[in-house]
Design a protein around this motif. Structure first.
Motif, PDB file in Angstrom:
ATOM      1  N   UNK A 134       4.000 -93.891  -4.292  1.00  0.00           N
ATOM      2  CA  UNK A 134       3.689 -93.831  -5.777  1.00  0.00           C
ATOM      3  C   UNK A 134       5.074 -93.310  -6.315  1.00  0.00           C
ATOM      4  N   UNK A 135       5.453 -94.434  -7.311  1.00  0.00           N
ATOM      5  CA  UNK A 135       6.856 -93.960  -7.937  1.00  0.00           C
ATOM      6  C   UNK A 135       6.567 -93.049  -8.783  1.00  0.00           C
ATOM      7  N   UNK A 136       7.524 -91.974  -8.671  1.00  0.00           N
ATOM      8  CA  UNK A 136       7.424 -90.496  -9.530  1.00  0.00           C
ATOM      9  C   UNK A 136       8.380 -90.875 -10.670  1.00  0.00           C
ATOM     10  N   UNK A 137       7.844 -90.396 -11.815  1.00  0.00           N
ATOM     11  CA  UNK A 137       8.532 -90.516 -12.992  1.00  0.00           C
ATOM     12  C   UNK A 137       9.596 -89.290 -13.090  1.00  0.00           C
ATOM     13  N   UNK A 138      10.823 -89.896 -13.536  1.00  0.00           N
ATOM     14  CA  UNK A 138      11.725 -88.761 -13.741  1.00  0.00           C
ATOM     15  C   UNK A 138      11.468 -88.130 -15.098  1.00  0.00           C
ATOM     16  N   UNK A 139      11.648 -86.754 -15.007  1.00  0.00           N
ATOM     17  CA  UNK A 139      11.240 -86.213 -16.136  1.00  0.00           C
ATOM     18  C   UNK A 139      12.817 -85.723 -16.779  1.00  0.00           C
ATOM     19  N   UNK A 140      12.607 -85.863 -18.070  1.00  0.00           N
ATOM     20  CA  UNK A 140      14.082 -85.757 -19.007  1.00  0.00           C
ATOM     21  C   UNK A 140      13.873 -84.591 -19.766  1.00  0.00           C
ATOM     22  N   UNK A 161      15.163 -80.954 -25.368  1.00  0.00           N
ATOM     23  CA  UNK A 161      15.432 -79.551 -26.087  1.00  0.00           C
ATOM     24  C   UNK A 161      14.411 -79.545 -27.196  1.00  0.00           C
ATOM     25  N   UNK A 162      13.902 -80.491 -27.916  1.00  0.00           N
ATOM     26  CA  UNK A 162      12.773 -80.220 -28.627  1.00  0.00           C
ATOM     27  C   UNK A 162      11.709 -79.600 -28.405  1.00  0.00           C
ATOM     28  N   UNK A 163      11.069 -80.016 -26.910  1.00  0.00           N
ATOM     29  CA  UNK A 163       9.927 -79.564 -26.401  1.00  0.00           C
ATOM     30  C   UNK A 163      10.190 -78.262 -26.113  1.00  0.00           C
ATOM     31  N   UNK A 164      11.485 -77.784 -25.440  1.00  0.00           N
ATOM     32  CA  UNK A 164      11.573 -76.234 -25.306  1.00  0.00           C
ATOM     33  C   UNK A 164      11.491 -75.548 -26.403  1.00  0.00           C
ATOM     34  N   UNK A 165      11.969 -76.095 -27.803  1.00  0.00           N
ATOM     35  CA  UNK A 165      11.693 -75.175 -28.827  1.00  0.00           C
ATOM     36  C   UNK A 165      10.219 -74.999 -29.407  1.00  0.00           C
ATOM     37  N   UNK A 166       9.551 -76.222 -29.170  1.00  0.00           N
ATOM     38  CA  UNK A 166       8.020 -75.973 -29.487  1.00  0.00           C
ATOM     39  C   UNK A 166       7.441 -75.309 -28.279  1.00  0.00           C
ATOM     40  N   UNK A 167       7.772 -75.093 -27.160  1.00  0.00           N
ATOM     41  CA  UNK A 167       6.979 -74.203 -26.137  1.00  0.00           C
ATOM     42  C   UNK A 167       7.546 -72.905 -26.556  1.00  0.00           C
TER      43      UNK A 167
END
Length: 274
Positions: free
Chosen positions: A92-98, A101-107
């Motif tokens: 299975x090809x693993x997706x590279x997680x990018x 910064x905006x997601x970290x702000x929302x988290x």
């Protein structure tokens, strides 16, 4: 259809020679003549040829060149390739997680709402338009409750390694969450009653996970101040009743002794008179 409109208006000066002038026998007199404007001349032309959609006419050279250059190139289809090429060996090809910064702000914002709110209600959203959702948002905001929408990835980033990590099982995609205080639970149900598209699934009340039925029972309970006042009233009633009972026995004993003294005094008077 080609339409040509021609409008003409002329204005010119005519010069006439006069020989009876004292200046060298020549005089110039200017005369202005206006010509009446003609009516517009309209020329109409119709293209009688029909456009064939199934067999269009070939484009000119420059357009055909541009179409050939912009034509996409596709590889061979998988059906024509041999089996060993299509076999991925079960890898299975693993997706590279990018890192976004905006997601970290929302988290961080989501985790802050979890930490500062004593009541967190998770909603299941059916098909609803923004025109129907906006009055609900305004009514909740008016009663010191906040409606927020977060995705599964944002919530997992916010609750990872915290005591709220269990709520990730409630998320499959974007979910709506209501943040507020426990004393506003009854008002929340009254507001959501007008919009059946928003369905309550579960809630967290003071670090305790509750189902919908438990949350309904909790909303019907009186507030903490009311419960404290009722408890104080019960305690006061118990103390006053205890004091009353203790004082009552003493008053009965005193009344009995007074009656006994009265009876003894009456008997002594009768003895002395006799």
């Amino acid at each position: 259809m080609l339409t040509v409109i021609l409008i003409e208006q002329f204005e010119y000066s005519a010069v006439k020679q006069d020989t009876n002038n004292s200046f060298g026998g020549i005089a110039w007199r200017s005369m202005t003549v206006f010509l009446q404007a003609h009516t517009p001349f309209i020329l109409t032309r119709r293209f009688r040829g029909k456009i064939n959609i199934q067999k269009p006419r070939k484009p000119h050279f420059e357009r055909q060149l541009l179409l050939d250059l912009s034509k996409p190139i596709y590889g061979p289809s998988k059906n024509t390739l041999p089996d060993y090429v299509n076999c991925d060996r079960g890898e299975k090809v693993k997706k590279v997680e990018i890192d976004n910064p905006f997601e970290r702000i929302l988290a961080n914002e989501c985790l802050n709402w979890f930490n500062t709110s004593k009541m967190v209600v998770f909603l299941h959203v059916n098909s609803i338009s923004m025109e129907e959702k906006t009055p609900v948002f305004a009514a909740l905001k008016k009663n010191n409750m906040h409606l927020r929408t977060y995705g599964k990835k944002i919530v997992s980033m916010a609750t990872k390694g915290t005591r709220y990590e269990v709520v990730n099982k409630l998320f499959t995609s974007h979910q709506n969450i209501i943040f507020g205080q426990p004393e506003n639970a009854d008002k929340m149900f009254k507001i959501l009653k007008k919009t059946p598209q928003l369905v309550v699934m579960a809630a967290i009340i003071q670090d305790r996970l509750m189902s919908k039925n438990e949350l309904v029972e909790f909303s019907k309970m009186p507030s903490l101040e009311t419960a404290r006042s009722q408890l104080c009233a019960v305690l006061e009633n118990v103390g006053s009743s205890l004091v009353g009972q203790l004082n009552g026995t003493q008053q009965i004993l005193v009344s009995h002794l007074e009656k006994h003294l009265e009876l003894q005094g009456s008997t002594n008077k009768q003895d002395t008179e006799s």
